[in-house]
Design a protein around this motif. Structure first.
Motif, mmCIF file in Angstrom:
data_model
loop_
_atom_site.group_PDB
_atom_site.id
_atom_site.type_symbol
_atom_site.label_atom_id
_atom_site.label_comp_id
_atom_site.label_asym_id
_atom_site.label_seq_id
_atom_site.Cartn_x
_atom_site.Cartn_y
_atom_site.Cartn_z
ATOM 1 N N PHE A 139 -3.385 5.666 2.946
ATOM 2 C CA PHE A 139 -4.074 4.348 2.473
ATOM 3 C C PHE A 139 -5.365 4.385 1.889
ATOM 4 O O PHE A 139 -5.732 3.783 1.025
ATOM 5 C CB PHE A 139 -3.831 3.404 3.529
ATOM 6 C CG PHE A 139 -2.418 2.807 3.938
ATOM 7 C CD1 PHE A 139 -1.269 3.144 3.106
ATOM 8 C CD2 PHE A 139 -2.339 1.802 4.722
ATOM 9 C CE1 PHE A 139 -0.192 2.760 3.504
ATOM 10 C CE2 PHE A 139 -0.701 1.374 5.170
ATOM 11 C CZ PHE A 139 0.152 1.820 4.358
ATOM 12 N N GLY A 191 -1.745 -1.981 7.075
ATOM 13 C CA GLY A 191 -2.106 -2.417 5.657
ATOM 14 C C GLY A 191 -3.209 -3.177 5.706
ATOM 15 O O GLY A 191 -4.176 -3.070 4.924
ATOM 16 N N LEU A 238 0.791 -1.200 -0.043
ATOM 17 C CA LEU A 238 0.032 -0.042 -0.027
ATOM 18 C C LEU A 238 0.870 1.439 0.101
ATOM 19 O O LEU A 238 0.537 2.301 -0.577
ATOM 20 C CB LEU A 238 -1.083 0.033 1.156
ATOM 21 C CG LEU A 238 -2.108 -0.816 0.901
ATOM 22 C CD1 LEU A 238 -3.184 -0.584 2.235
ATOM 23 C CD2 LEU A 238 -3.021 -0.197 -0.097
#
Lengths: 181, 264
Positions: free
Chosen positions: B45, B13, A170
Protein backbone atom coordinates in the motif's frame (compact mmCIF):
# COMPACT_ATOMS: atom_id res chain seq x y z
CA UNK A 1 15.19 8.78 -10.57
CA UNK A 2 15.73 5.13 -9.74
CA UNK A 3 14.54 4.48 -6.23
CA UNK A 4 17.67 2.48 -5.43
CA UNK A 5 19.65 5.73 -5.81
CA UNK A 6 17.44 7.50 -3.31
CA UNK A 7 17.81 4.54 -0.95
CA UNK A 8 21.58 4.61 -1.29
CA UNK A 9 21.62 8.35 -0.66
CA UNK A 10 19.54 7.83 2.49
CA UNK A 11 22.14 5.38 3.70
CA UNK A 12 24.80 8.05 3.34
CA UNK A 13 22.57 10.65 4.98
CA UNK A 14 22.23 8.30 7.96
CA UNK A 15 26.00 8.66 8.36
CA UNK A 16 25.74 12.44 8.40
CA UNK A 17 26.64 13.14 4.77
CA UNK A 18 25.26 16.58 3.96
CA UNK A 19 25.97 16.38 0.25
CA UNK A 20 23.94 13.18 0.10
CA UNK A 21 21.16 15.01 1.91
CA UNK A 22 21.15 17.67 -0.79
CA UNK A 23 20.72 14.85 -3.27
CA UNK A 24 17.81 13.40 -1.28
CA UNK A 25 16.16 16.82 -1.26
CA UNK A 26 16.71 17.24 -4.98
CA UNK A 27 15.04 13.87 -5.61
CA UNK A 28 12.15 14.15 -3.21
CA UNK A 29 11.36 17.81 -2.39
CA UNK A 30 8.80 18.22 -5.20
CA UNK A 31 6.90 15.09 -4.23
CA UNK A 32 7.01 16.04 -0.56
CA UNK A 33 5.87 19.59 -1.23
CA UNK A 34 3.17 18.43 -3.65
CA UNK A 35 1.54 15.98 -1.28
CA UNK A 36 1.85 18.30 1.71
CA UNK A 37 0.29 21.18 -0.23
CA UNK A 38 -2.52 18.95 -1.38
CA UNK A 39 -3.43 18.04 2.21
CA UNK A 40 -2.59 21.26 4.05
CA UNK A 41 -3.82 23.63 1.30
CA UNK A 42 -2.51 26.82 2.89
CA UNK A 43 0.67 27.56 0.91
CA UNK A 44 2.59 29.04 3.83
CA UNK A 45 1.77 26.17 6.13
CA UNK A 46 2.60 23.74 3.34
CA UNK A 47 6.02 25.33 3.10
CA UNK A 48 6.51 25.00 6.85
CA UNK A 49 5.43 21.35 6.95
CA UNK A 50 7.56 20.54 3.91
CA UNK A 51 10.62 21.90 5.72
CA UNK A 52 9.75 19.87 8.81
CA UNK A 53 9.39 16.72 6.73
CA UNK A 54 12.75 17.12 4.97
CA UNK A 55 14.46 17.81 8.29
CA UNK A 56 12.78 14.72 9.70
CA UNK A 57 14.22 12.71 6.81
CA UNK A 58 17.66 14.03 7.74
CA UNK A 59 17.14 13.29 11.41
CA UNK A 60 15.67 9.82 10.99
CA UNK A 61 17.49 8.54 7.91
CA UNK A 62 18.98 5.73 9.98
CA UNK A 63 15.45 4.36 10.53
CA UNK A 64 14.92 3.69 6.84
CA UNK A 65 15.09 -0.05 6.16
CA UNK A 66 15.63 -0.81 2.47
CA UNK A 67 14.17 -4.33 2.82
CA UNK A 68 10.81 -2.99 3.93
CA UNK A 69 9.82 -0.87 0.99
CA UNK A 70 11.09 1.79 -1.35
CA UNK A 71 12.85 4.92 -0.19
CA UNK A 72 10.23 7.11 -1.84
CA UNK A 73 7.44 5.29 0.01
CA UNK A 74 9.28 5.90 3.29
CA UNK A 75 9.68 9.61 2.58
CA UNK A 76 6.12 10.13 1.36
CA UNK A 77 4.73 8.26 4.37
CA UNK A 78 6.49 10.75 6.66
CA UNK A 79 5.30 13.66 4.52
CA UNK A 80 1.69 12.56 4.36
CA UNK A 81 1.41 11.82 8.06
CA UNK A 82 2.92 15.14 9.02
CA UNK A 83 0.58 16.96 6.67
CA UNK A 84 -2.42 15.10 8.03
CA UNK A 85 -1.39 15.78 11.62
CA UNK A 86 -1.09 19.46 10.82
CA UNK A 87 -4.38 19.82 8.99
CA UNK A 88 -6.25 17.93 11.72
CA UNK A 89 -4.74 20.09 14.45
CA UNK A 90 -5.85 23.12 12.46
CA UNK A 91 -9.36 21.75 12.06
CA UNK A 92 -9.61 20.97 15.77
CA UNK A 93 -8.47 24.45 16.70
CA UNK A 94 -10.83 25.99 14.20
CA UNK A 95 -13.67 24.00 15.73
CA UNK A 96 -12.63 25.08 19.19
CA UNK A 97 -12.56 28.65 18.01
CA UNK A 98 -15.82 28.13 16.18
CA UNK A 99 -14.23 29.86 13.27
CA UNK A 100 -15.43 29.10 9.81
CA UNK A 101 -11.94 28.83 8.37
CA UNK A 102 -11.88 25.08 8.05
CA UNK A 103 -15.30 23.80 7.16
CA UNK A 104 -15.77 20.40 5.68
CA UNK A 105 -14.76 20.47 2.06
CA UNK A 106 -17.12 18.73 -0.31
CA UNK A 107 -15.74 15.85 -2.27
CA UNK A 108 -16.08 17.76 -5.55
CA UNK A 109 -13.77 20.49 -4.32
CA UNK A 110 -11.02 18.11 -3.34
CA UNK A 111 -11.46 16.05 -6.46
CA UNK A 112 -11.34 19.10 -8.72
CA UNK A 113 -8.22 20.50 -7.12
CA UNK A 114 -6.53 17.15 -7.36
CA UNK A 115 -7.69 16.34 -10.86
CA UNK A 116 -6.09 19.52 -12.15
CA UNK A 117 -2.74 18.41 -10.84
CA UNK A 118 -2.90 14.70 -11.43
CA UNK A 119 -0.29 14.87 -14.11
CA UNK A 120 0.59 11.27 -14.07
CA UNK A 121 -1.62 9.67 -16.62
CA UNK A 122 -1.28 6.24 -15.10
CA UNK A 123 -2.37 7.29 -11.63
CA UNK A 124 -5.34 9.09 -13.13
CA UNK A 125 -6.27 6.02 -15.11
CA UNK A 126 -5.91 3.68 -12.16
CA UNK A 127 -7.98 5.96 -9.92
CA UNK A 128 -10.54 5.99 -12.69
CA UNK A 129 -10.63 2.20 -12.66
CA UNK A 130 -11.86 2.13 -9.04
CA UNK A 131 -15.52 2.02 -8.14
CA UNK A 132 -16.95 5.42 -7.34
CA UNK A 133 -17.05 4.75 -3.60
CA UNK A 134 -13.50 3.36 -3.57
CA UNK A 135 -12.23 6.38 -5.47
CA UNK A 136 -14.06 8.88 -3.26
CA UNK A 137 -12.88 7.17 -0.09
CA UNK A 138 -9.23 6.96 -1.18
CA UNK A 139 -9.16 10.50 -2.60
CA UNK A 140 -10.82 12.19 0.38
CA UNK A 141 -8.55 10.36 2.79
CA UNK A 142 -5.26 10.75 0.97
CA UNK A 143 -5.56 14.17 -0.65
CA UNK A 144 -8.11 15.63 1.76
CA UNK A 145 -6.60 14.36 5.02
CA UNK A 146 -9.92 13.09 6.39
CA UNK A 147 -10.33 10.13 8.74
CA UNK A 148 -12.48 7.23 7.60
CA UNK A 149 -15.11 8.41 10.06
CA UNK A 150 -15.14 11.88 8.51
CA UNK A 151 -15.20 10.38 5.03
CA UNK A 152 -18.20 8.26 6.04
CA UNK A 153 -19.93 11.40 7.27
CA UNK A 154 -19.12 13.36 4.12
CA UNK A 155 -20.34 10.59 1.84
CA UNK A 156 -23.27 9.50 3.99
CA UNK A 157 -22.05 5.91 4.07
CA UNK A 158 -21.50 3.54 7.01
CA UNK A 159 -18.03 3.72 8.59
CA UNK A 160 -17.40 0.03 8.14
CA UNK A 161 -18.15 0.32 4.44
CA UNK A 162 -15.70 3.18 4.00
CA UNK A 163 -13.00 1.26 5.86
CA UNK A 164 -13.50 -1.72 3.60
CA UNK A 165 -13.60 0.40 0.42
CA UNK A 166 -10.32 2.04 1.43
CA UNK A 167 -8.67 -1.32 1.73
CA UNK A 168 -10.04 -2.94 -1.42
CA UNK A 169 -9.55 0.35 -3.26
CA UNK A 170 -5.87 0.34 -2.33
CA UNK A 171 -5.54 -3.31 -3.34
CA UNK A 172 -6.98 -2.53 -6.77
CA UNK A 173 -4.85 0.60 -7.07
CA UNK A 174 -1.73 -1.36 -6.12
CA UNK A 175 -2.46 -4.00 -8.76
CA UNK A 176 -3.20 -1.40 -11.42
CA UNK A 177 -0.13 0.73 -10.67
CA UNK A 178 2.18 -2.23 -10.19
CA UNK A 179 1.32 -3.96 -13.44
CA UNK A 180 3.81 -3.15 -16.21
CA UNK A 181 5.49 -0.50 -14.15
CA UNK B 1 -19.07 3.05 22.94
CA UNK B 2 -18.71 0.10 20.56
CA UNK B 3 -19.49 -3.21 22.21
CA UNK B 4 -17.49 -5.32 19.78
CA UNK B 5 -14.19 -4.31 18.32
CA UNK B 6 -13.84 -5.20 14.68
CA UNK B 7 -10.82 -7.10 13.43
CA UNK B 8 -7.98 -4.58 13.41
CA UNK B 9 -6.87 -5.95 10.08
CA UNK B 10 -9.77 -4.21 8.35
CA UNK B 11 -8.04 -0.96 9.31
CA UNK B 12 -5.06 -1.64 7.01
CA UNK B 13 -6.39 0.53 4.16
CA UNK B 14 -7.44 3.40 6.37
CA UNK B 15 -4.11 3.19 8.22
CA UNK B 16 -2.11 3.30 4.99
CA UNK B 17 -4.06 6.41 3.97
CA UNK B 18 -3.53 8.01 7.42
CA UNK B 19 -7.31 8.05 7.69
CA UNK B 20 -7.31 6.91 11.31
CA UNK B 21 -7.39 8.74 14.61
CA UNK B 22 -4.36 8.63 16.88
CA UNK B 23 -6.06 5.97 19.02
CA UNK B 24 -6.81 3.77 16.00
CA UNK B 25 -3.29 4.30 14.74
CA UNK B 26 -1.79 3.05 17.99
CA UNK B 27 -4.18 0.08 18.07
CA UNK B 28 -3.30 -0.93 14.53
CA UNK B 29 0.43 -0.57 15.17
CA UNK B 30 0.12 -2.94 18.12
CA UNK B 31 -1.62 -5.42 15.83
CA UNK B 32 1.02 -4.85 13.16
CA UNK B 33 3.84 -5.87 15.46
CA UNK B 34 2.46 -9.43 15.53
CA UNK B 35 1.17 -9.70 11.97
CA UNK B 36 3.84 -10.16 9.27
CA UNK B 37 1.14 -10.49 6.61
CA UNK B 38 -0.19 -7.04 7.52
CA UNK B 39 3.29 -5.55 7.32
CA UNK B 40 3.64 -6.99 3.82
CA UNK B 41 0.28 -5.65 2.71
CA UNK B 42 1.08 -2.29 4.19
CA UNK B 43 4.41 -2.12 2.39
CA UNK B 44 2.57 -2.63 -0.90
CA UNK B 45 0.00 0.00 0.00
CA UNK B 46 2.92 2.30 0.78
CA UNK B 47 4.16 1.96 -2.79
CA UNK B 48 0.69 2.77 -4.12
CA UNK B 49 0.27 5.86 -1.93
CA UNK B 50 3.78 7.00 -2.89
CA UNK B 51 2.52 7.06 -6.48
CA UNK B 52 -0.49 9.10 -5.38
CA UNK B 53 1.98 11.55 -3.85
CA UNK B 54 4.23 11.66 -6.92
CA UNK B 55 1.20 12.38 -9.09
CA UNK B 56 0.70 15.76 -7.42
CA UNK B 57 4.41 16.69 -7.21
CA UNK B 58 5.06 20.43 -7.32
CA UNK B 59 8.29 22.36 -7.01
CA UNK B 60 8.62 23.97 -3.58
CA UNK B 61 9.14 27.74 -3.41
CA UNK B 62 12.69 28.88 -4.11
CA UNK B 63 15.06 28.82 -1.16
CA UNK B 64 13.15 26.18 0.78
CA UNK B 65 15.58 23.35 0.13
CA UNK B 66 18.59 25.57 0.85
CA UNK B 67 17.07 26.58 4.20
CA UNK B 68 16.48 22.93 5.07
CA UNK B 69 20.03 21.95 4.15
CA UNK B 70 21.39 24.74 6.34
CA UNK B 71 19.16 23.68 9.24
CA UNK B 72 20.16 20.05 8.81
CA UNK B 73 23.79 20.95 9.35
CA UNK B 74 22.97 21.86 12.96
CA UNK B 75 20.32 19.21 13.61
CA UNK B 76 21.46 16.07 15.40
CA UNK B 77 20.50 12.72 13.88
CA UNK B 78 19.01 9.63 15.44
CA UNK B 79 21.25 6.60 15.84
CA UNK B 80 20.11 3.44 14.02
CA UNK B 81 17.26 1.69 15.83
CA UNK B 82 17.24 -1.95 16.80
CA UNK B 83 15.35 -3.75 14.05
CA UNK B 84 11.69 -4.35 14.85
CA UNK B 85 8.97 -5.72 12.63
CA UNK B 86 7.01 -2.53 12.13
CA UNK B 87 9.72 0.04 12.69
CA UNK B 88 9.45 1.30 9.13
CA UNK B 89 5.90 2.41 9.74
CA UNK B 90 6.59 4.30 12.89
CA UNK B 91 6.79 7.82 11.70
CA UNK B 92 8.60 10.12 14.07
CA UNK B 93 6.51 12.79 15.72
CA UNK B 94 7.28 16.45 16.18
CA UNK B 95 10.40 16.53 18.22
CA UNK B 96 10.81 18.33 21.44
CA UNK B 97 13.41 21.07 21.19
CA UNK B 98 16.43 19.93 23.12
CA UNK B 99 16.82 22.83 25.46
CA UNK B 100 13.12 23.18 26.06
CA UNK B 101 11.73 21.18 28.94
CA UNK B 102 8.04 21.47 29.69
CA UNK B 103 8.25 19.48 32.89
CA UNK B 104 6.42 16.28 33.61
CA UNK B 105 3.40 15.44 31.51
CA UNK B 106 0.29 15.57 33.66
CA UNK B 107 -1.58 12.33 34.15
CA UNK B 108 -5.04 13.48 33.19
CA UNK B 109 -5.69 12.46 29.55
CA UNK B 110 -7.16 15.80 28.55
CA UNK B 111 -4.30 17.68 30.09
CA UNK B 112 -1.91 15.30 28.44
CA UNK B 113 -3.47 16.02 25.09
CA UNK B 114 -3.12 19.71 25.76
CA UNK B 115 0.46 19.32 26.82
CA UNK B 116 1.16 17.42 23.63
CA UNK B 117 -0.55 20.10 21.60
CA UNK B 118 1.52 22.73 23.34
CA UNK B 119 4.65 20.73 22.67
CA UNK B 120 3.77 20.48 19.03
CA UNK B 121 3.17 24.22 18.96
CA UNK B 122 6.45 24.83 20.70
CA UNK B 123 8.18 22.68 18.13
CA UNK B 124 6.50 24.61 15.34
CA UNK B 125 7.39 27.97 16.81
CA UNK B 126 10.85 27.22 18.05
CA UNK B 127 11.59 25.00 15.09
CA UNK B 128 10.50 27.76 12.74
CA UNK B 129 12.49 30.25 14.70
CA UNK B 130 15.55 28.05 14.67
CA UNK B 131 15.19 27.64 10.93
CA UNK B 132 15.10 31.39 10.50
CA UNK B 133 18.12 31.69 12.75
CA UNK B 134 16.38 34.29 14.85
CA UNK B 135 15.96 32.75 18.27
CA UNK B 136 18.75 30.58 19.51
CA UNK B 137 18.05 28.52 22.60
CA UNK B 138 21.63 27.43 22.87
CA UNK B 139 23.72 26.25 25.77
CA UNK B 140 25.48 29.58 26.06
CA UNK B 141 23.06 31.12 28.47
CA UNK B 142 23.46 34.70 29.40
CA UNK B 143 20.91 36.00 31.82
CA UNK B 144 19.39 38.97 30.18
CA UNK B 145 16.38 40.47 28.54
CA UNK B 146 16.59 38.10 25.60
CA UNK B 147 16.60 35.02 27.78
CA UNK B 148 13.78 36.26 29.92
CA UNK B 149 11.75 36.82 26.78
CA UNK B 150 12.49 33.31 25.56
CA UNK B 151 11.34 31.98 28.90
CA UNK B 152 8.12 33.98 28.67
CA UNK B 153 7.52 32.73 25.14
CA UNK B 154 8.03 29.13 26.23
CA UNK B 155 5.61 29.72 29.11
CA UNK B 156 2.86 30.92 26.80
CA UNK B 157 3.41 28.12 24.30
CA UNK B 158 3.04 25.48 26.99
CA UNK B 159 0.28 27.20 28.96
CA UNK B 160 -2.65 24.88 29.77
CA UNK B 161 -5.07 27.39 28.25
CA UNK B 162 -2.93 28.08 25.15
CA UNK B 163 -5.00 28.61 22.02
CA UNK B 164 -3.59 28.93 18.53
CA UNK B 165 -5.09 31.18 15.87
CA UNK B 166 -3.99 31.64 12.31
CA UNK B 167 -5.14 34.54 10.17
CA UNK B 168 -4.47 35.89 6.73
CA UNK B 169 -3.08 39.42 6.46
CA UNK B 170 -3.86 41.94 3.72
CA UNK B 171 -2.73 41.75 0.97
CA UNK B 172 -0.81 38.56 1.77
CA UNK B 173 0.98 36.64 4.46
CA UNK B 174 -0.15 34.72 7.50
CA UNK B 175 0.00 35.59 11.17
CA UNK B 176 0.05 32.83 13.76
CA UNK B 177 -0.81 33.62 17.34
CA UNK B 178 -0.66 31.48 20.46
CA UNK B 179 -2.35 33.19 23.36
CA UNK B 180 -2.82 32.45 27.01
CA UNK B 181 -5.16 34.47 29.17
CA UNK B 182 -3.60 32.88 32.21
CA UNK B 183 -0.34 34.64 31.37
CA UNK B 184 -2.17 37.62 29.83
CA UNK B 185 0.16 37.23 26.87
CA UNK B 186 0.32 36.17 23.28
CA UNK B 187 3.17 34.99 21.08
CA UNK B 188 3.11 35.87 17.44
CA UNK B 189 4.99 34.90 14.29
CA UNK B 190 4.39 35.89 10.70
CA UNK B 191 5.22 34.42 7.34
CA UNK B 192 5.11 35.94 3.91
CA UNK B 193 4.13 39.50 4.84
CA UNK B 194 5.11 41.97 2.12
CA UNK B 195 8.58 43.39 2.82
CA UNK B 196 8.59 47.02 3.94
CA UNK B 197 10.77 49.86 2.71
CA UNK B 198 13.55 51.08 5.00
CA UNK B 199 12.35 53.06 7.96
CA UNK B 200 9.09 51.19 8.26
CA UNK B 201 8.17 48.31 10.52
CA UNK B 202 5.13 46.26 11.31
CA UNK B 203 3.57 47.29 14.60
CA UNK B 204 1.35 45.22 16.89
CA UNK B 205 -1.66 46.66 18.65
CA UNK B 206 -3.93 45.34 21.35
CA UNK B 207 -7.31 47.01 21.12
CA UNK B 208 -10.15 46.47 23.53
CA UNK B 209 -12.11 47.57 26.57
CA UNK B 210 -8.98 48.83 28.30
CA UNK B 211 -8.06 51.02 25.35
CA UNK B 212 -5.83 50.66 22.32
CA UNK B 213 -2.16 50.23 23.05
CA UNK B 214 0.92 49.43 21.03
CA UNK B 215 2.31 45.97 21.74
CA UNK B 216 5.62 46.52 20.04
CA UNK B 217 7.28 46.33 16.66
CA UNK B 218 7.97 43.15 14.72
CA UNK B 219 11.60 42.35 14.05
CA UNK B 220 12.69 42.46 10.42
CA UNK B 221 11.81 39.21 8.66
CA UNK B 222 14.34 36.52 7.88
CA UNK B 223 13.53 34.44 4.82
CA UNK B 224 10.07 35.97 4.91
CA UNK B 225 9.39 34.87 8.49
CA UNK B 226 9.60 36.85 11.70
CA UNK B 227 10.87 35.25 14.87
CA UNK B 228 8.38 34.91 17.74
CA UNK B 229 7.54 38.09 19.62
CA UNK B 230 5.59 38.24 22.85
CA UNK B 231 2.95 40.82 23.68
CA UNK B 232 1.98 41.10 27.32
CA UNK B 233 -0.93 42.81 29.05
CA UNK B 234 -3.55 40.94 27.06
CA UNK B 235 -7.07 41.53 28.37
CA UNK B 236 -10.40 39.83 27.80
CA UNK B 237 -12.16 41.23 24.78
CA UNK B 238 -8.97 42.45 23.16
CA UNK B 239 -8.47 42.39 19.44
CA UNK B 240 -5.10 42.18 17.76
CA UNK B 241 -4.14 44.68 15.10
CA UNK B 242 -1.18 44.84 12.80
CA UNK B 243 -0.26 48.11 11.10
CA UNK B 244 2.71 49.58 9.32
CA UNK B 245 4.52 52.17 11.43
CA UNK B 246 7.21 54.69 10.67
CA UNK B 247 10.30 53.90 12.73
CA UNK B 248 10.23 55.92 15.91
CA UNK B 249 6.63 56.97 15.51
CA UNK B 250 3.92 55.77 17.83
CA UNK B 251 1.12 56.36 15.38
CA UNK B 252 0.18 53.87 12.69
CA UNK B 253 1.18 54.90 9.20
CA UNK B 254 -1.37 52.63 7.51
CA UNK B 255 -4.75 51.06 7.84
CA UNK B 256 -4.46 47.74 9.66
CA UNK B 257 -3.17 44.93 7.48
CA UNK B 258 -4.79 42.56 9.99
CA UNK B 259 -7.48 42.76 12.65
CA UNK B 260 -7.92 39.56 14.61
CA UNK B 261 -10.67 38.89 17.10
CA UNK B 262 -9.16 37.12 20.08
CA UNK B 263 -12.38 36.03 21.76
CA UNK B 264 -12.48 32.34 22.60
Amino acid sequence: VPDADLGALLGEVARGDQTAFEGVCAHSAATVFGVVRSVVRDPFQAEEVCQEVLLEVWRCASRFQPGRGSAMAWVTTIAHRRAVDRVRAERRLAQREQRATAHAIAYDEVAEAVQARLDQERVRRCLGALTELQRESVTLAYYGGYTFREVAGLLGVAEGTVKTRMRDGLIRLRDCLGAGR
Amino acid sequence: MRPRRPDPHTLAGAYALDAVTAANRARFERHLASCPACAGELAEFGEATARLAAAVAADPPGGLVQRVVVSAARTPQLPPAAARPSARWRVPHARQPRTFRPGRLPAHPRQRLRARLALALAAVFLGGAAASGAIALTAEHRLGVAELREHQIAQVLTAPDAVMLTARAEPRGTVTVVMSHRYRSLVLTTAGLPPLPDGRRYQLWLMGPSGDRSAGLLPPPHHGMTSPVIATGLGRGDRLGLTVALDGSRRPASAPVLMLNLTT
